[in-house]
Design a protein around this motif. Structure first.
Motif, short mmCIF file in Angstrom:
data_model
loop_
_atom_site.label_atom_id
_atom_site.label_comp_id
_atom_site.label_asym_id
_atom_site.label_seq_id
_atom_site.Cartn_x
_atom_site.Cartn_y
_atom_site.Cartn_z
N PRO A 114 27.53 42.78 36.75
CA PRO A 114 26.57 41.84 36.16
C PRO A 114 25.13 42.28 36.41
O PRO A 114 24.81 42.89 37.43
CB PRO A 114 26.86 40.52 36.88
N ASP A 115 24.27 41.93 35.46
CA ASP A 115 22.89 42.39 35.48
C ASP A 115 21.97 41.39 36.19
O ASP A 115 20.76 41.46 36.06
CB ASP A 115 22.44 42.59 34.02
N ILE A 120 27.13 37.32 43.70
CA ILE A 120 27.88 36.96 44.91
C ILE A 120 29.36 36.82 44.60
O ILE A 120 29.74 36.17 43.63
CB ILE A 120 27.38 35.62 45.50
N ALA A 121 30.19 37.41 45.45
CA ALA A 121 31.62 37.11 45.46
C ALA A 121 31.86 36.17 46.64
O ALA A 121 31.86 36.62 47.79
CB ALA A 121 32.45 38.37 45.60
N PRO A 122 32.01 34.87 46.38
CA PRO A 122 32.21 33.94 47.49
C PRO A 122 33.59 34.12 48.12
O PRO A 122 34.54 34.52 47.45
CB PRO A 122 32.09 32.56 46.84
N ALA A 130 30.91 39.48 49.44
CA ALA A 130 30.28 40.66 48.86
C ALA A 130 29.12 40.18 48.02
O ALA A 130 29.15 39.07 47.47
CB ALA A 130 31.27 41.46 48.03
N LEU A 131 28.09 41.02 47.95
CA LEU A 131 26.80 40.57 47.42
C LEU A 131 26.07 41.77 46.83
O LEU A 131 26.13 42.87 47.39
CB LEU A 131 26.02 40.02 48.61
N LEU A 161 21.23 34.37 39.30
CA LEU A 161 22.40 34.54 40.16
C LEU A 161 23.68 34.45 39.35
O LEU A 161 23.81 33.59 38.48
CB LEU A 161 22.39 33.46 41.25
N GLU A 162 24.60 35.36 39.62
CA GLU A 162 25.95 35.24 39.06
C GLU A 162 26.97 35.29 40.19
O GLU A 162 26.73 35.93 41.21
CB GLU A 162 26.23 36.38 38.07
N THR A 163 28.09 34.60 39.98
CA THR A 163 29.17 34.69 40.96
C THR A 163 30.33 35.45 40.33
O THR A 163 30.51 35.45 39.11
CB THR A 163 29.67 33.31 41.41
N VAL A 164 31.10 36.12 41.17
CA VAL A 164 32.26 36.88 40.72
C VAL A 164 33.50 36.13 41.20
O VAL A 164 33.66 35.87 42.39
CB VAL A 164 32.26 38.30 41.31
#
Lengths: 216, 216
Positions: A114-115, A120-122, A130-131, A161-164
């Motif tokens: 992601p751009d 963040i991978a919570p 992971a961030l 912000l995007e989350t994975v």
């Protein structure tokens, strides 16, 4: 992208004490680290271990004895200065925890893709497993519930912000109950390490668990 | 695609007994069901509730009092017969558990998208939280460690299999420790339901948890 994997050789996984000796916990932590490094490398990036003490490992090691948050923020500050003149995948810092034993290159690519200014991978328990940071003012804070803190910090500095949404990146290995996930879903050397310790899958009480035939 | 959401109104979430009364557990299970139905609908598909008893809910209800595995296999058999004359998204059956309170339409699209004969979103503890079946001979088996059983069954009948790496689909709400995930990541009505019960985020002991101010 600069990828760092924080690692503390002197504090191995105390919540696994009920099922593993200190020596075994050290060994497990080390094998998980190597699995994470291998997965990062398979994405075509060269990881650096950010260690609390000197370490013999097949990767560059940066030693910083300060607590995790300070050590990571020093890396973020330094890389953001370097990134100013770069573009594309060269920009940004990724921080991938060393106990993500289910990590695969595919899961990491979803983190790197992601751009957004912050990705963040919570993890379970509202952690930040992971961030990726691409915003010059964003700083980490790894105390309890860091996922929510990181959302707030991103908002404060105006970072997108995007989350994975990843089970693999969301599963860190902290407790005995996590070991079954490693045996079932692990793709690196960590499952073999657990099997060497005598762990195997068992469903005698109806739920599948990792149980140990030979006690430490 | 035919999407079924199994639901047992008479057996509400016994592992949440330490923190919720029976009446509250029923209410929570019901709100989670409605969140899952809403998420399925947002993907443009019409879910059917597969219930162990008659139910007033804003969706078609199929009642089957048999255990989960038998009831789901009856649906799979019937739909596979109907699917023979269809193609594309019309084929196949999806089985989405009613306690996936973190489900979003985006997560479900990742389940529905792969073209494999069997698609599985594994859950914590090696469960099968969500599943798509497009192979006429595949049957489910929801006993302990069903993810591994389903891999084996797919292999036995020569079905291709893909897994979906999703924290949202991988998190079912079974235990008190799962409630913090709902409060933080839930996007439907379930977080509000927990807040009405008096749950809030608390980090007094260093880890973020869902704690309850008013006991049941």
């Amino acid at each position: 992208m600069h990828v760092v994997v924080p690692y503390a050789p002197d504090a191995p996984k105390t919540r696994l004490e009920p099922v593993l000796s200190e020596r075994e916990r050290s060994r497990l932590a080390r094998v998980m680290l190597e699995d994470v490094l291998a997965a990062v490398r398979e994405t075509g990036r060269e990881p650096t271990v950010l260690s609390t003490e000197p370490l013999e490992v097949d990767a560059p090691v940066a030693v910083d004895r300060r607590p995790l948050t300070e050590a990571v923020n020093a890396v973020v500050r330094s890389q953001m200065r370097n990134s100013a003149a770069k573009s594309g995948d060269a920009t940004g810092v990724a921080v991938v925890m060393a106990d993500l034993a289910l990590t695969t290159p595919e899961a990491l690519e979803r983190l790197f893709a992601p751009d957004a200014d912050v990705v963040i991978a919570p993890g379970r328990g509202v952690g930040t497993n992971a961030l990726v940071v691409r915003h010059p003012e964003f700083r980490v804070d790894y105390h309890g519930g860091s996922y929510l803190d990181h959302r707030r910090i991103a908002d404060d500095v105006g970072a997108t912000l995007e989350t994975v949404d990843s089970f693999r990146l969301g599963t860190d290995v902290d407790e005995p109950g996590d070991l079954v996930e490693v045996l079932v879903h692990g793709t690196g050397r960590t499952p073999s390490c657990l099997r060497e310790f005598g762990f195997e899958l068992d469903s005698t009480d109806g739920r599948l668990e990792a149980v140990r035939s030979a006690e430490p």
